[in-house]
Motif scaffolding. Structure first.
Motif, PDB file in Angstrom:
ATOM      1  N   SER A  43      21.996  42.187  45.644  1.00  0.00           N
ATOM      2  CA  SER A  43      20.801  42.607  46.461  1.00  0.00           C
ATOM      3  C   SER A  43      20.927  42.679  48.128  1.00  0.00           C
ATOM      4  O   SER A  43      20.028  43.425  48.493  1.00  0.00           O
ATOM      5  N   SER A  44      21.910  42.247  48.668  1.00  0.00           N
ATOM      6  CA  SER A  44      21.949  42.297  50.059  1.00  0.00           C
ATOM      7  C   SER A  44      23.587  42.080  50.423  1.00  0.00           C
ATOM      8  O   SER A  44      24.441  41.565  49.554  1.00  0.00           O
ATOM      9  N   ILE A  45      23.658  42.604  51.611  1.00  0.00           N
ATOM     10  CA  ILE A  45      25.179  42.146  52.016  1.00  0.00           C
ATOM     11  C   ILE A  45      24.999  42.026  53.718  1.00  0.00           C
ATOM     12  O   ILE A  45      24.214  42.847  54.061  1.00  0.00           O
ATOM     13  N   ALA A  46      25.707  41.283  54.165  1.00  0.00           N
ATOM     14  CA  ALA A  46      25.669  40.985  55.616  1.00  0.00           C
ATOM     15  C   ALA A  46      27.007  40.811  56.153  1.00  0.00           C
ATOM     16  O   ALA A  46      27.998  40.108  55.509  1.00  0.00           O
ATOM     17  N   ALA A  47      27.227  40.995  57.346  1.00  0.00           N
ATOM     18  CA  ALA A  47      28.406  41.259  58.338  1.00  0.00           C
ATOM     19  C   ALA A  47      28.622  40.454  59.285  1.00  0.00           C
ATOM     20  O   ALA A  47      27.396  40.329  60.022  1.00  0.00           O
ATOM     21  N   ARG A  48      29.641  39.712  59.671  1.00  0.00           N
ATOM     22  CA  ARG A  48      29.824  38.821  60.754  1.00  0.00           C
ATOM     23  C   ARG A  48      31.198  38.951  61.131  1.00  0.00           C
ATOM     24  O   ARG A  48      32.046  38.061  60.353  1.00  0.00           O
ATOM     25  N   GLY A  49      31.664  39.478  61.964  1.00  0.00           N
ATOM     26  CA  GLY A  49      33.214  39.563  62.383  1.00  0.00           C
ATOM     27  C   GLY A  49      33.922  40.374  61.459  1.00  0.00           C
ATOM     28  O   GLY A  49      33.707  41.574  60.999  1.00  0.00           O
ATOM     29  N   THR A  50      34.860  39.374  60.873  1.00  0.00           N
ATOM     30  CA  THR A  50      35.641  39.994  59.808  1.00  0.00           C
ATOM     31  C   THR A  50      35.167  39.433  58.291  1.00  0.00           C
ATOM     32  O   THR A  50      36.025  39.472  57.352  1.00  0.00           O
ATOM     33  N   GLN A  51      34.147  38.923  58.514  1.00  0.00           N
ATOM     34  CA  GLN A  51      33.732  38.286  56.873  1.00  0.00           C
ATOM     35  C   GLN A  51      32.334  38.892  56.649  1.00  0.00           C
ATOM     36  O   GLN A  51      31.585  39.507  57.149  1.00  0.00           O
ATOM     37  N   LEU A  52      32.249  39.035  55.116  1.00  0.00           N
ATOM     38  CA  LEU A  52      31.007  39.564  54.594  1.00  0.00           C
ATOM     39  C   LEU A  52      30.494  38.478  53.634  1.00  0.00           C
ATOM     40  O   LEU A  52      31.092  37.738  53.057  1.00  0.00           O
ATOM     41  N   LEU A  53      29.160  38.349  53.256  1.00  0.00           N
ATOM     42  CA  LEU A  53      28.511  37.862  52.397  1.00  0.00           C
ATOM     43  C   LEU A  53      27.484  39.062  51.425  1.00  0.00           C
ATOM     44  O   LEU A  53      26.798  39.549  51.970  1.00  0.00           O
ATOM     45  N   THR A  54      27.671  38.597  50.103  1.00  0.00           N
ATOM     46  CA  THR A  54      27.053  39.361  49.169  1.00  0.00           C
ATOM     47  C   THR A  54      26.006  38.546  48.369  1.00  0.00           C
ATOM     48  O   THR A  54      26.489  37.349  47.984  1.00  0.00           O
ATOM     49  N   SER A  55      24.769  39.111  48.143  1.00  0.00           N
ATOM     50  CA  SER A  55      23.896  38.223  47.218  1.00  0.00           C
ATOM     51  C   SER A  55      23.555  38.838  46.082  1.00  0.00           C
ATOM     52  O   SER A  55      23.563  40.218  45.979  1.00  0.00           O
ATOM     53  N   SER A  56      23.309  38.233  45.109  1.00  0.00           N
ATOM     54  CA  SER A  56      23.156  39.023  43.632  1.00  0.00           C
ATOM     55  C   SER A  56      21.885  38.625  42.889  1.00  0.00           C
ATOM     56  O   SER A  56      21.525  37.443  42.851  1.00  0.00           O
ATOM     57  N   TRP A  57      21.566  39.435  41.858  1.00  0.00           N
ATOM     58  CA  TRP A  57      20.505  38.891  40.986  1.00  0.00           C
ATOM     59  C   TRP A  57      21.239  37.845  39.921  1.00  0.00           C
ATOM     60  O   TRP A  57      20.409  37.025  39.122  1.00  0.00           O
ATOM     61  N   ASP A  58      22.617  37.722  39.853  1.00  0.00           N
ATOM     62  CA  ASP A  58      23.194  36.796  38.853  1.00  0.00           C
ATOM     63  C   ASP A  58      23.230  35.486  39.715  1.00  0.00           C
ATOM     64  O   ASP A  58      23.815  34.427  38.984  1.00  0.00           O
ATOM     65  N   GLY A  59      22.562  35.082  40.868  1.00  0.00           N
ATOM     66  CA  GLY A  59      22.379  33.972  41.461  1.00  0.00           C
ATOM     67  C   GLY A  59      23.617  33.283  42.182  1.00  0.00           C
ATOM     68  O   GLY A  59      23.468  32.349  42.673  1.00  0.00           O
ATOM     69  N   LEU A  60      24.812  34.342  42.352  1.00  0.00           N
ATOM     70  CA  LEU A  60      25.658  33.958  43.076  1.00  0.00           C
ATOM     71  C   LEU A  60      25.976  34.709  44.440  1.00  0.00           C
ATOM     72  O   LEU A  60      25.057  35.761  44.575  1.00  0.00           O
ATOM     73  N   ILE A  61      26.367  34.190  45.418  1.00  0.00           N
ATOM     74  CA  ILE A  61      26.925  34.565  46.676  1.00  0.00           C
ATOM     75  C   ILE A  61      28.076  34.637  47.017  1.00  0.00           C
ATOM     76  O   ILE A  61      28.803  33.794  46.753  1.00  0.00           O
ATOM     77  N   GLY A  62      28.745  35.764  47.292  1.00  0.00           N
ATOM     78  CA  GLY A  62      30.153  36.048  47.581  1.00  0.00           C
ATOM     79  C   GLY A  62      30.495  35.805  49.051  1.00  0.00           C
ATOM     80  O   GLY A  62      29.825  36.552  49.745  1.00  0.00           O
ATOM     81  N   LEU A  63      31.633  35.333  49.319  1.00  0.00           N
ATOM     82  CA  LEU A  63      32.062  35.182  50.721  1.00  0.00           C
ATOM     83  C   LEU A  63      33.353  36.199  50.614  1.00  0.00           C
ATOM     84  O   LEU A  63      34.295  36.172  49.530  1.00  0.00           O
ATOM     85  N   TRP A  64      33.605  37.377  51.604  1.00  0.00           N
ATOM     86  CA  TRP A  64      34.697  38.218  51.571  1.00  0.00           C
ATOM     87  C   TRP A  64      35.176  38.330  53.040  1.00  0.00           C
ATOM     88  O   TRP A  64      34.421  38.040  54.071  1.00  0.00           O
ATOM     89  N   ASP A  65      36.475  38.922  52.898  1.00  0.00           N
ATOM     90  CA  ASP A  65      36.750  39.352  54.357  1.00  0.00           C
ATOM     91  C   ASP A  65      36.993  40.766  54.222  1.00  0.00           C
ATOM     92  O   ASP A  65      36.854  41.527  53.239  1.00  0.00           O
ATOM     93  N   THR A  66      37.265  41.309  55.491  1.00  0.00           N
ATOM     94  CA  THR A  66      36.917  42.947  55.643  1.00  0.00           C
ATOM     95  C   THR A  66      38.391  43.691  55.423  1.00  0.00           C
ATOM     96  O   THR A  66      38.100  44.983  55.688  1.00  0.00           O
ATOM     97  N   SER A  67      39.457  42.804  55.262  1.00  0.00           N
ATOM     98  CA  SER A  67      40.729  43.616  55.157  1.00  0.00           C
ATOM     99  C   SER A  67      40.988  44.513  53.886  1.00  0.00           C
ATOM    100  O   SER A  67      40.233  43.931  52.705  1.00  0.00           O
ATOM    101  N   ILE A  68      41.533  45.394  53.939  1.00  0.00           N
ATOM    102  CA  ILE A  68      41.787  46.387  52.727  1.00  0.00           C
ATOM    103  C   ILE A  68      43.351  45.950  51.965  1.00  0.00           C
ATOM    104  O   ILE A  68      44.283  46.091  52.845  1.00  0.00           O
ATOM    105  N   PRO A  69      43.117  45.433  50.931  1.00  0.00           N
ATOM    106  CA  PRO A  69      44.320  45.113  50.380  1.00  0.00           C
ATOM    107  C   PRO A  69      45.324  46.146  50.051  1.00  0.00           C
ATOM    108  O   PRO A  69      45.068  47.376  49.913  1.00  0.00           O
ATOM    109  N   ALA A  70      46.424  45.891  49.986  1.00  0.00           N
ATOM    110  CA  ALA A  70      47.480  47.137  49.632  1.00  0.00           C
ATOM    111  C   ALA A  70      47.546  47.427  48.274  1.00  0.00           C
ATOM    112  O   ALA A  70      47.831  48.481  47.820  1.00  0.00           O
ATOM    113  N   SER A  71      46.964  46.480  47.152  1.00  0.00           N
ATOM    114  CA  SER A  71      46.835  46.880  45.898  1.00  0.00           C
ATOM    115  C   SER A  71      45.593  46.137  45.302  1.00  0.00           C
ATOM    116  O   SER A  71      45.072  45.227  46.089  1.00  0.00           O
ATOM    117  N   ASP A  72      45.067  46.364  44.105  1.00  0.00           N
ATOM    118  CA  ASP A  72      43.952  45.857  43.557  1.00  0.00           C
ATOM    119  C   ASP A  72      43.967  44.370  43.276  1.00  0.00           C
ATOM    120  O   ASP A  72      45.133  44.063  42.704  1.00  0.00           O
TER     121      ASP A  72
END
Length: 451
Positions: free
Chosen positions: A205-234
């Motif tokens: 439902s939404s995504i928010a950015a601050r510095g090198t961190q992201l937050l996502t929200s979803s209809w599944d009731g969860l909020i995810g915390l992420w960094d913005t780095s691109i991994p070398a592999s999956d």
């Protein structure tokens, strides 16, 4: 005047503007309205150029005569009224219109030379100030719900082409980190998905950015915390069926050319239903709202819900945090916008409520720390400008897309520019009350300050 008996009411004036009056008491004819009070303040200040003022009496903007207000509120003739004067909001002015074939679910007027939209067809689009579409990026296979630009990741080459890192959320159950290049004159735009974020099992439902961190929200009731780095592999494996089909289809494609599949740093769990919106409140704290009629505060570093503000039967659709981080303004399917003090430990912490004729779907606040204004968009196609010190009525109202009643799904307010997205595409309006004036640019032959 209006067949009213002329009496005098003792009044004292206060203000938070740059135009204070000396502390004194005035005897004001009760037949006076806003216009007469504004004339008095201007004369008492001795201003060379007249400034229109509005007047707040006990948290309500004066819309009638003083005698009518006093009669409605049971105020006697000898009682001294304390009246706060504020600068009047000029009528909003339409600046431009950007039609879309698909509904626009997210808008941004945060760039000085471009407007961005996310739409139900999964495309992220960029428009220049002459209303030309300069980017059509098919980033998702389902509606885009939200996007944000990472300002620290922007680069401009010698030809004047600017590359931005953009994060998007979608109904396709993923969020993405992408690069888009907005061209200088004569160049071509481009887009590239760098990574996809995999956690959610329902629309994001939404995504928010601050510095090198992201937050996502979803209809599944969860909020995810992420960094913005691109991994070398999956970091998250593909489903076997999808992976096998892709392998057949792209036998010669190099692995490093594909978007990398990212896993979250952590997961925030507390909501009991759909999460509608998540937003950062500081470098380590966040807030969210949802269909479980709650606004929740989070210690992001420790993945803990530190406080739950509960409302009764208020499924929340959107909220905005004031620039000082002290309050949240949340809109609900019960047609209300409620202001919550995030510093109060009381469970409700509601400090004001603003009612709408139709369901308000989105909200944005002025980024000026000294401002008290907020805009809401609603399913009746009307944008309302509110002063949070006055709950009775909006201080200004305008209709998007010529007033044909198409639903508004998103608003963004930067400086004096409000972008409106929804069923009719995107409208751009000049609305006084943002974070001050800026260098002027041209949109559709109407001057506006850059965002």
């Amino acid at each position: 005047m209006n067949n009213e008996t002329t009496t005098n009411q003792p009044v004292s004036f206060t203000t938070q503007t740059q135009y204070p009056l000396p502390s004194q008491k005035f005897m004001i004819p009760t037949t006076w309205r806003r216009y007469h009070l504004s004339q008095l303040v201007n004369k008492a200040l001795g201003l060379e150029k007249s400034i229109p003022f509005d007047f707040l009496v006990r948290g309500e903007i004066l819309r009638s005569t003083l005698s009518e207000w006093c009669a409605e509120h049971g105020v006697g003739e000898e009682e001294t009224l304390e009246i706060e004067y504020i600068e009047s909001v000029l009528p909003p002015q339409k600046m431009s219109e950007f039609p879309h074939e698909s509904w626009v679910s997210s808008v941004s007027c945060g760039l000085s030379s471009h407007f961005l939209t996310g739409a139900y067809d999964g495309y992220l689009r960029a428009f220049d100030l002459s209303q030309n579409v300069i980017l059509n990026a098919p980033l998702h296979t389902a509606p885009i719900t939200s996007f944000a630009i990472l300002p620290s990741e922007n680069t401009t080459d010698m030809d004047g082409n600017t590359t931005y890192t953009v994060v998007t959320a979608s109904h396709d159950l993923t969020a993405q980190i992408s690069e888009i290049t907005l061209p200088a004159i004569g160049s071509a735009s481009s887009s590239k998905v760098l990574a996809s974020l995999h956690l959610h099992t329902a629309p994001v439902s939404s995504i928010a950015a601050r510095g090198t961190q992201l937050l996502t929200s979803s209809w599944d009731g969860l909020i995810g915390l992420w960094d913005t780095s691109i991994p070398a592999s999956d970091e998250v494996p593909e489903p076997e069926s999808v992976g096998a089909e892709r392998k057949k289809r792209r036998k010669i494609q190099k692995d490093e050319a594909k978007p990398k599949r990212k896993a979250p740093v952590s997961v925030l769990k507390s909501h009991m239903g759909r999460v509608s919106k998540v937003s950062w409140t500081s470098a380590s704290t966040a807030a969210s709202c949802g269909f479980d009629s709650t606004v929740r505060l989070w210690d992001v570093e420790n993945s803990l819900c530190t406080r739950t503000i509960s409302a009764s039967e208020k499924p929340f659709l959107d909220f905005a945090i004031t620039p000082n981080g002290q309050s949240a303004l949340a809109v609900s399917t019960d047609r209300s916008m409620t202001m919550y003090d995030l510093r109060i430990t009381d469970l409700s912490a509601a400090t004001a409520s603003f009612m709408h004729p139709a369901t308000p779907s989105c909200v944005a606040v002025s980024q000026d720390p000294a401002s008290h204004q907020v805009v809401t968009g609603a399913y009746d196609g009307v944008v309302r400008v509110w002063d949070v010190r006055s709950t009775k009525a909006a201080v200004a109202v305008f209709k998007a897309w010529g007033g044909d009643g198409k639903k508004i799904l998103s608003v963004d307010w930067q400086r004096d520019v409000v972008a409106v997205g929804g069923e009719g595409g995107m409208d751009v309006w000049k609305v006084q009350g943002g974070a001050g004036a800026g260098p002027e640019i041209q949109v559709n032959n109407v001057k506006k300050p850059s965002a």
